[in-house]
Scaffold this active site. Structure first.
Site, mmCIF file in Angstrom:
data_model
loop_
_atom_site.group_PDB
_atom_site.id
_atom_site.type_symbol
_atom_site.label_atom_id
_atom_site.label_comp_id
_atom_site.label_asym_id
_atom_site.label_seq_id
_atom_site.Cartn_x
_atom_site.Cartn_y
_atom_site.Cartn_z
ATOM 1 N N CYS A 101 109.674 68.499 -41.794
ATOM 2 C CA CYS A 101 108.691 67.382 -41.995
ATOM 3 C C CYS A 101 109.508 66.170 -41.276
ATOM 4 O O CYS A 101 108.999 65.213 -40.548
ATOM 5 C CB CYS A 101 108.078 67.250 -43.259
ATOM 6 S SG CYS A 101 106.878 68.135 -43.431
ATOM 7 N N VAL A 126 88.939 48.255 -58.896
ATOM 8 C CA VAL A 126 89.706 48.919 -57.608
ATOM 9 C C VAL A 126 89.341 50.425 -57.706
ATOM 10 O O VAL A 126 89.644 51.007 -59.025
ATOM 11 C CB VAL A 126 91.080 48.491 -57.606
ATOM 12 C CG1 VAL A 126 91.739 49.134 -56.027
ATOM 13 C CG2 VAL A 126 91.047 47.191 -57.139
ATOM 14 N N CYS A 158 94.623 59.501 -56.364
ATOM 15 C CA CYS A 158 95.575 58.645 -57.152
ATOM 16 C C CYS A 158 97.032 59.130 -57.585
ATOM 17 O O CYS A 158 97.793 58.457 -57.837
ATOM 18 C CB CYS A 158 95.005 57.841 -58.410
ATOM 19 S SG CYS A 158 94.651 59.176 -59.810
#
Length: 385
Positions: free
Chosen positions: A356, A173, A178
């Site tokens: 946000c 994968v 990341c």
């Protein structure tokens, strides 16, 4: 990130009391005030706050908040009401014209410039993020469907991604962007896969290498454009917001180049409702340099002829709750960082998290998970939730 309070009206050049009357009338339409009668109202400490907001939009509004020129007890609800009302669309500062032209005409996310967000935002310090985030250090939206706290919501999100990708033991994968490796470690432990992760943050890369040294994981300090090898599954969680509209097609070409013919990829990204909008200038300056939220149309254009969309899932409302959980953690642990970072940083970070949260609450921005394949899943793809 919140839409800018954009496009100045003629009131910007008028006397301060006229500007304040204009601002008050707009805020009243949104159910807001300037006198702190409700927890979501502004409390003005300086008339300059209104002038700066009308002249520079959200850049001026945010900087005046950082400078202590106004306060609000419930900043998240202030932005939710402001954005839901639509009044921000009726103002347009000329001061932001250059920013808009840059976003439309220039590639602000070149391979050289892409590293800026890692250095300025993600390299802020692992201790800081460890106190704000969940135990796995997952800096993306949680999935709150059956969760009662942040850790459960983030685990549910990671497991949702794994199930959507139909991970099986032994698969290789790729994780583009990341972070601190939360997805990779979860997938390796729970589903028995091997992972390669790329990031542009040195702090994240070194931290993840040390923490997960015993797992079949490889962490690389590398730009996604350099990737040229095949994987059975590809995932990108919370990174596409930094790719930029000039590079969307390049990103999708990278996915198509690196994905096995019968593979699946999952793209998890914040998105905007309008194709022809520009990045928020305050967020761009203080939080995510060169960030650029995509629209559904822009993503569709980018993958045209390269990938097949198998599933599109929107759970943007969950980001409101995630951000409020981060904010609670940030405030609880702030004394550890107060001396080092200072009060202006605290107000900046509070404005970031709560504005946000308000934007997601107003449904002004979204959170999408796209599942894609190279040639279409034989017999069709079945959604998991």
């Amino acid at each position: 990130m919140p839409s800018e309070l954009s496009n100045a009206s003629p009131s910007t050049e008028a006397a301060p009391d006229r500007a304040q009357r204009f601002a008050r009338a707009l805020l009243e339409e949104a159910g807001l005030g300037l006198d702190a009668q409700h927890p979501w109202d502004m409390r003005l400490h300086s008339p300059d706050a209104i002038r700066r907001a009308l002249a520079q939009g959200n850049l001026g509004l945010g900087e005046s908040y950082m400078d202590g020129e106004w306060d609000c007890e419930q900043l998240d609800e202030f932005f939710a009401r402001l954005l839901r009302s639509g009044v921000v669309d009726r103002v347009s500062p000329v001061a932001l014209l250059f920013h808009a032209l840059q976003a439309h005409l220039l590639n602000r996310q070149t391979a050289r410039r892409a590293w800026a967000v890692g250095e300025r935002h993600y390299d802020l310090g692992n201790d800081f993020y460890a106190d704000m985030l969940d135990p796995r250090m997952t800096y993306t939206c949680g999935y709150w469907k059956d969760a009662s706290n942040l850790a459960e919501a983030q685990e549910a999100k990671l497991d949702l991604v794994c199930r959507k990708l139909d991970l099986r033991p032994g698969m290789r994968v790729l994780d583009i962007g990341c972070g601190w490796g939360s997805f990779m470690a979860f997938a390796a432990k729970r589903y028995g896969v091997q992972c390669v992760g790329v990031t542009i943050s040195r702090e994240q890369c070194e931290w993840a290498r040390q923490r997960y040294a015993g797992l079949p994981l490889e962490f690389r300090l590398q730009d996604y454009r350099e990737l040229d090898e095949r994987f059975e599954r590809i995932v990108s969680i919370g990174m596409f917001e930094h790719v930029g509209r000039k590079n969307h097609r390049t990103f999708m070409q990278t996915l198509a180049r690196c994905l096995d013919d019968d593979g699946l990829c999952l793209l998890h990204t914040i998105g905007k409702n309008r194709r022809r909008s520009v990045p928020d200038p305050w967020i761009d300056k203080y939080i995510f340099p060169n960030g650029d939220l995509p629209s559904i149309g822009q993503i569709g254009d980018a993958l045209d002829g390269l990938l097949v969309v198998e599933d599109l899932h929107n759970f943007g409302a969950d980001y409101d709750r995630t951000l409020m959980a981060w904010y609670a953690n940030f405030e609880a642990h702030w004394p550890r960082f107060a001396e080092e970072l200072g009060e202006r940083f605290r107000r900046m970070w509070r404005y970031y998290l709560l504005s946000c949260a308000g934007a997601f609450r107003a449904r002004d921005i979204q959170l999408w998970q796209w599942v894609m394949s190279r040639r279409g899943v034989p017999g069709g793809y079945r959604r998991v939730s």
